[in-house]
Design a protein around this motif. Sequence first.
Motif, PDB file in Angstrom:
ATOM      1  N   THR A 139       0.815  -1.219   0.000  1.00 36.34           N
ATOM      2  CA  THR A 139       0.000   0.000   0.000  1.00 36.34           C
ATOM      3  C   THR A 139       0.849   1.270   0.000  1.00 36.34           C
ATOM      4  N   LEU A 183     -15.072  -6.606  -4.331  1.00 37.16           N
ATOM      5  CA  LEU A 183     -13.732  -6.028  -4.310  1.00 37.16           C
ATOM      6  C   LEU A 183     -13.305  -5.639  -5.714  1.00 37.16           C
ATOM      7  N   GLN A 219      -7.712  -5.745  -5.479  1.00 32.59           N
ATOM      8  CA  GLN A 219      -7.939  -6.213  -4.115  1.00 32.59           C
ATOM      9  C   GLN A 219      -8.221  -7.712  -4.084  1.00 32.59           C
TER      10      GLN A 219
END
Length: 446
Positions: free
Chosen positions: A48, A106, A110
């Motif tokens: 991330t 999602l 993801q």
Amino acid sequence: MKSATGSRTTVAAPLSPPLVKRIRKKHRLFLLGAGWLATRALMLWLLTHDQYPLLGRGGVAREVWKLYFHWYGVLRHGAFPSGDQLWQYPPGAGAVLLSPALVPGLTYFQAFVVLTLVTDAVIVLALARAGTRRGSTLLGAALWTAGLPLLLHIPLARYDVQVTAFAVISLLAVPRHARTSGVFAALGALVKVWPALALIGTPRGRTTRQAWTAALVTVVTLLAVVEALFRNPFDFLRQQGGRGVQIESLGGTVLMFARRAGWPVRTRYQYGAVEFVGPHVHLVAVGSLVLTGAAFALLLLWRLQNRRWTPATPYDAALTAVLLFTVTSRVISPQYMIWLVGLAAVCLTSRHTTQRPVALLLLAATAVSAVEYPAYYGEVVNSTWTGCVLMLARNGLLMSAAVVSLVRLWRSGHPLAERPETDASSWISDRIPAYFRTGGELPLNR
């Protein structure tokens, strides 16, 4: 028993050895699970935050949300990519790229990461289960748990974890379920050819016949199904044949130093990788293919001359084979280390393995790979001295691992050729992880 004052005291009975072993086993499994959760949380955090320069400026995650998602859109319409230089994978890769559709709610990115983590968990559970059997150890599960994060967040943004799962399950199934082993090896080969090498060390006779027959039937059946349902399933063969010498390969390392010495070669992005172009680069590519052929001949000779199969021989042979094919390849991307760590982990589930020093070398090579990419990839592309030294270190470790792996595999099948081991790497590899193998008791003598 009475004390001096006449009061009665009781002495607790000592725990029986089986109970002690069960407690120790649960303790080790708990540590293993906690380590997996902590390291995977760290990998997710890195993913991330991969916009940072040392983490690749977003280039690692881009592989999934841009390239994989593009192929996903093509595959959904019943066709494999055609004329796409980046599509170089067997038809089974299409199933992996379509799998995020199974996770509703999602985004594609993801869902892909979630499925990769689930597959990762399946691998560590399979290794842990194998490590709790008689004559086995949890060292393999520990190696996978600690070794994969050395590649930072790269494993979560590539589908090599899924491919490795097929090979791991195939190898672990060899002793008891030969046909299942063949099926999983075939499924892996349909995704990325190398898992077929999981069957190279199957014991002669019935086990080999069952495993190889099951693999062949699986491949033929699934290819027929793919051919009937999709268009252009074999277009990848044209793109794979056109690949050149990637900068991270063994031949690429030679060309990097030649470039530093003034040889007129340069780098170019093509076929999904940065490759060298220029005078005589083609000869280096041909040399890699020749070395791959020589590696195959060595493996065939080993199988024909091998005199003894131990419970670890199928595992050790698979690691040796994939190592030899990796170091002689025209491409050695960082994610290839996922395969090698997975196979080394399978080897270390057995107390009979000969590959412990190889596992140490592979861990070192994996750590260097993460420094080379993504942190200093620009240095490698531009063939600076820093890039040259990094590639020399990584590929030198891989070459050393391949040689040691082949020698130890060969000696294990020829008992008369064995010699007492006194090298430091064997001594260290046999003792440092002893906690996981002996329940906390360090062996002082061999």
